[in-house]
Design an enzyme around this catalytic site. Structure first.
Site, PDB file in Angstrom:
ATOM      1  CD  GLU A   1      50.492  31.885  42.601  1.00 59.63           C
ATOM      2  OE1 GLU A   1      51.165  31.139  43.316  1.00 59.63           O
ATOM      3  OE2 GLU A   1      49.826  31.471  41.634  1.00 59.63           O
TER       4      GLU A   1
HETATM    5  N1  LIG Z   1      50.452  32.475  47.764  1.00 58.72           N
HETATM    6  C1  LIG Z   1      51.145  33.569  47.976  1.00 58.72           C
HETATM    7  O1  LIG Z   1      52.178  33.801  47.351  1.00 58.72           O
HETATM    8  C2  LIG Z   1      50.699  34.562  49.007  1.00 58.72           C
HETATM    9  C3  LIG Z   1      51.596  35.538  49.425  1.00 58.72           C
HETATM   10  C4  LIG Z   1      51.186  36.468  50.378  1.00 58.72           C
HETATM   11  C5  LIG Z   1      49.907  36.408  50.913  1.00 58.72           C
HETATM   12  N2  LIG Z   1      49.055  35.435  50.493  1.00 58.72           N
HETATM   13  C6  LIG Z   1      47.721  35.342  51.078  1.00 58.72           C
HETATM   14  O2  LIG Z   1      47.142  36.637  51.183  1.00 58.72           O
HETATM   15  C7  LIG Z   1      46.210  36.682  52.258  1.00 58.72           C
HETATM   16  C8  LIG Z   1      46.465  37.907  53.120  1.00 58.72           C
HETATM   17  O3  LIG Z   1      46.427  39.066  52.359  1.00 58.72           O
HETATM   18  P1  LIG Z   1      45.177  40.071  52.283  1.00 58.72           P
HETATM   19  O4  LIG Z   1      44.437  40.027  53.563  1.00 58.72           O
HETATM   20  O5  LIG Z   1      45.706  41.382  51.823  1.00 58.72           O
HETATM   21  O6  LIG Z   1      44.321  39.403  51.150  1.00 58.72           O
HETATM   22  P2  LIG Z   1      42.986  39.960  50.423  1.00 58.72           P
HETATM   23  O7  LIG Z   1      42.593  38.901  49.464  1.00 58.72           O
HETATM   24  O8  LIG Z   1      42.002  40.403  51.411  1.00 58.72           O
HETATM   25  O9  LIG Z   1      43.470  41.268  49.629  1.00 58.72           O
HETATM   26  C9  LIG Z   1      44.448  41.187  48.612  1.00 58.72           C
HETATM   27  C10 LIG Z   1      44.241  42.337  47.649  1.00 58.72           C
HETATM   28  O10 LIG Z   1      43.008  42.165  46.961  1.00 58.72           O
HETATM   29  C11 LIG Z   1      42.308  43.401  46.941  1.00 58.72           C
HETATM   30  N3  LIG Z   1      40.877  43.140  46.762  1.00 58.72           N
HETATM   31  C12 LIG Z   1      39.892  43.098  47.683  1.00 58.72           C
HETATM   32  N4  LIG Z   1      38.711  42.832  47.103  1.00 58.72           N
HETATM   33  C13 LIG Z   1      38.945  42.684  45.791  1.00 58.72           C
HETATM   34  C14 LIG Z   1      38.126  42.389  44.664  1.00 58.72           C
HETATM   35  N5  LIG Z   1      36.806  42.171  44.775  1.00 58.72           N
HETATM   36  N6  LIG Z   1      38.699  42.322  43.453  1.00 58.72           N
HETATM   37  C15 LIG Z   1      40.026  42.528  43.309  1.00 58.72           C
HETATM   38  N7  LIG Z   1      40.860  42.809  44.333  1.00 58.72           N
HETATM   39  C16 LIG Z   1      40.322  42.885  45.559  1.00 58.72           C
HETATM   40  C17 LIG Z   1      42.709  44.038  48.250  1.00 58.72           C
HETATM   41  O11 LIG Z   1      42.465  45.428  48.229  1.00 58.72           O
HETATM   42  C18 LIG Z   1      44.182  43.701  48.297  1.00 58.72           C
HETATM   43  O12 LIG Z   1      44.927  44.610  47.522  1.00 58.72           O
HETATM   44  C19 LIG Z   1      46.424  35.368  52.998  1.00 58.72           C
HETATM   45  O13 LIG Z   1      45.415  34.475  52.650  1.00 58.72           O
HETATM   46  C20 LIG Z   1      47.779  34.878  52.486  1.00 58.72           C
HETATM   47  O14 LIG Z   1      47.957  33.494  52.572  1.00 58.72           O
HETATM   48  C21 LIG Z   1      49.426  34.524  49.551  1.00 58.72           C
END
Ligand SMILES: NC(=O)c1ccc[n+]([C@@H]2O[C@H](COP(=O)([O-])OP(=O)(O)OC[C@H]3O[C@@H](n4cnc5c(N)ncnc54)[C@H](O)[C@@H]3O)[C@@H](O)[C@H]2O)c1
Ligand SMILES: N[C@@H](CCC=O)C(=O)O
Length: 524
Positions: free
Chosen positions: A293
């Site tokens: 998501e």
């Molecule tokens: N669609 C939805 O329901 C929803 C809800 C909330 C936030 N978001 C999105 O999330 C983003 C903001 O959150 P963020 O900055 O924490 O996102 P991010 O993608 O940077 O991080 C999300 C998670 O992924 C982990 N991660 C980082 N590298 C990884 C890898 N290589 N493999 C697996 N996991 C890894 C991070 O440690 C963190 O726990 C925005 O784009 C927002 O739109 C979407």
């Protein structure tokens, strides 16, 4: 089973606190004090195989409102601990997969009760680690209570199986079975409700979980995990791991013992996980399932016949609530030419009243999560001034000595559809206004995005509303209301296009993501 279900009805969404009530204000302030006394300065463990564990050193969690303040510390899990956690989750799965769905539901119900009693405390924790103001934190903690209540019911509902068309000489049943170990990887912006939704989906279905919160916001997650254990969840069912992405990112996704990855976060990482998980690793005996998501670029469409005052209020709440750091945030306003100026004036007037300040003091607009994020957002603002008209904000407010990523509420008008302000997820308090020739053109512009998460549509005309319902390409469409604030159990949440896999958390089909279907045909 029906009788058991009846014991859980009726369902009501958790009401929010009224922070205009002085006694509630005092209680929330007292909760901040309690949290500061109880948690600030502490170091929290991993939870592996039911036991607290130290990692290879710790990392600091800082208050985004003033990053000079370290609020608490968490562990950096090691690669060995990742192995131990996956193995422990596999072992726990052998029992939990056969657990009684009524037991699962009862644990969730008990957890809901425990959380109700601690809501103000959880609000305060969230504010201190991710910068939400009081109602934003309260909305999320209330959503977490709803998740417990909803998933209790969903665990029972899915346990009933589904009927099939009968045949005379066989008794055929369709049953749903869990998958195995589910890695739940979550973002910082909804640090309790998002990981909880994914984890409860997995656990309700009989899976076990590796719970990997974002580094920015681990305590909101840790307290949820502890609460589930207190409510009676066997401790092996959740392994709680914090640390660095080089240990818990690709290696967790690639691990052959992980059966499914439930991810919420950015498009960049979601796509990376989707791709990596497709590769079958040595020793892996399944095709991994991926729920991803991701982001949004969510439009509000305002037709000339729409209620402009209601639209302006909805836009300001959805664009600037939590400083625009929601995947559902309104970041584009697409408005019919004839009412463009009137709407822009109303939105600007409301946004101008927003006070930037400390979330702990319940300011309207707090900081964004990192000072680096503020710089990235200001990059969009600076470049945007070459292609669009800056109407409000566009500057970094003076916060005195405080160090934090504060950005003033910012509005651009005359934004061309090809512009990054219109196309890219900025994830900050920046709103783009674009004129449409007419309402059909407005719908076309709303769909001019790779994302498709939420949209709002304001009109009083049933014909236009019908067309919007048919044509706006998003997972969550809101008519005559703001595009944020989905409620668990009612507004199943998840998008189209590059917003992800359309998992629809809190909806009637969500648990199916965590299940596989067995058909059993028996002759007598
Ligand atoms: N669609 C939805 O329901 C929803 C809800 C909330 C936030 N978001 C999105 O999330 C983003 C903001 O959150 P963020 O900055 O924490 O996102 P991010 O993608 O940077 O991080 C999300 C998670 O992924 C982990 N991660 C980082 N590298 C990884 C890898 N290589 N493999 C697996 N996991 C890894 C991070 O440690 C963190 O726990 C925005 O784009 C927002 O739109 C979407
Ligand atoms: N579910 C939340 C958004 C979560 C994303 O950041 C809402 O509906 O506003």
């Amino acid at each position: 089973m029906t009788t058991m279900m009846e014991g859980f009805l009726p369902f009501e969404h958790e009401p929010y606190f009224n922070f205009r009530d002085e006694a509630t204000v005092q209680a929330q302030r007292a909760a901040f004090q309690q949290v500061r006394e109880q948690y600030v300065g502490r170091t929290f463990p991993l939870i592996v195989n039911g036991q607290p564990a130290q990692g290879s050193g710790t990392f600091e969690v800082r208050n985004p409102a003033d990053t000079r303040e370290v609020v608490w510390q968490f562990q950096n899990a090691t690669p060995e601990q990742l192995q131990q956690a996956v193995q422990a989750a596999q072992r726990a799965f052998e029992d939990w997969r056969f657990s009684d769905p009524f037991q699962r539901a009862s644990i969730f119900k008990r957890a809901a009760e425990l959380l109700r009693a601690r809501r103000l405390e959880l609000n305060a924790v969230m504010t201190l680690e991710n910068g939400k103001n009081w109602p934003e934190a309260d909305g999320e903690v209330a959503e977490s209570v709803d998740h417990f209540e909803v998933f209790a019911r969903e665990a029972l509902r899915w346990a009933q199986g589904k009927p099939v068309y009968p045949m005379p000489d066989e008794h055929v049943t369709t049953v749903y079975e869990p998958l195995g170990v589910v890695a739940c990887i979550s973002p910082w912006n909804f640090p309790s409700a998002i990981p909880l939704g994914m984890a409860l989906g997995a656990i309700a279905a009989g899976n076990t979980v590796i719970w990997k919160p974002a580094r920015e916001t681990p305590l909101s997650s840790y307290l949820m995990v502890e609460l589930l254990f207190e409510a009676g969840l066997p401790r092996g069912v959740i392994q709680f791991l914090t640390g660095t992405d080089d240990v818990l990112g690709d290696p967790l996704v690639d691990h052959p013992g992980v059966r499914m990855i439930a991810f919420t976060g950015s498009k960049e990482i979601g796509c990376r996980i989707y791709e990596r998980a497709a590769k079958v690793q040595p020793g892996q005996r399944w095709l991994k399932r991926v729920m991803a998501e991701m982001g949004g670029k969510d439009p509000t469409v305002v037709c000339a016949d729409g209620d402009l005052d209601a639209a302006a209020q909805g836009i300001v709440q959805a664009a600037f609530g939590y400083a625009g750091q929601k995947c559902s945030a309104c970041s584009r306003v697409i408005v019919e030419e004839s009412v463009h100026d009137a709407l822009l004036e109303k939105v600007t007037a409301l946004a101008r009243q927003l006070k930037v300040g400390l979330p702990e003091d319940n300011a309207d607009l707090g900081p964004v999560i990192h000072t680096g994020s503020a710089q990235r957002i200001m990059g969009f603002v600076e470049r945007g001034q070459q292609s669009a008209r800056l109407v409000l904000g566009g500057e970094v407010p003076d916060m005195g000595e405080r160090q934090g990523g504060y950005v003033a509420p910012t509005i651009f008008a005359d934004v061309p559809p090809s512009d990054p302000l219109f196309q890219e997820e900025i994830f900050g308090p920046v709103l783009a206004f674009t004129k449409a020739r007419d309402w059909q053109h407005a719908i076309e512009l709303a769909n001019d995005s790779e994302y498709g998460l939420t949209a709002a549509f304001y009109s009083r005309d049933p014909r236009k509303i019908e067309e919007a319902r048919r044509r706006i390409h998003v997972g969550n469409l809101y008519i005559n209301r703001k595009c944020t604030g989905a409620l668990s159990g009612t507004h199943a949440f998840g998008g189209y296009g590059m917003s992800g896999t359309n998992a629809k958390v809190g909806g009637p089909d969500y648990l199916f993501w965590f299940l596989q279907t067995k058909t059993i045909a028996q002759r007598y």
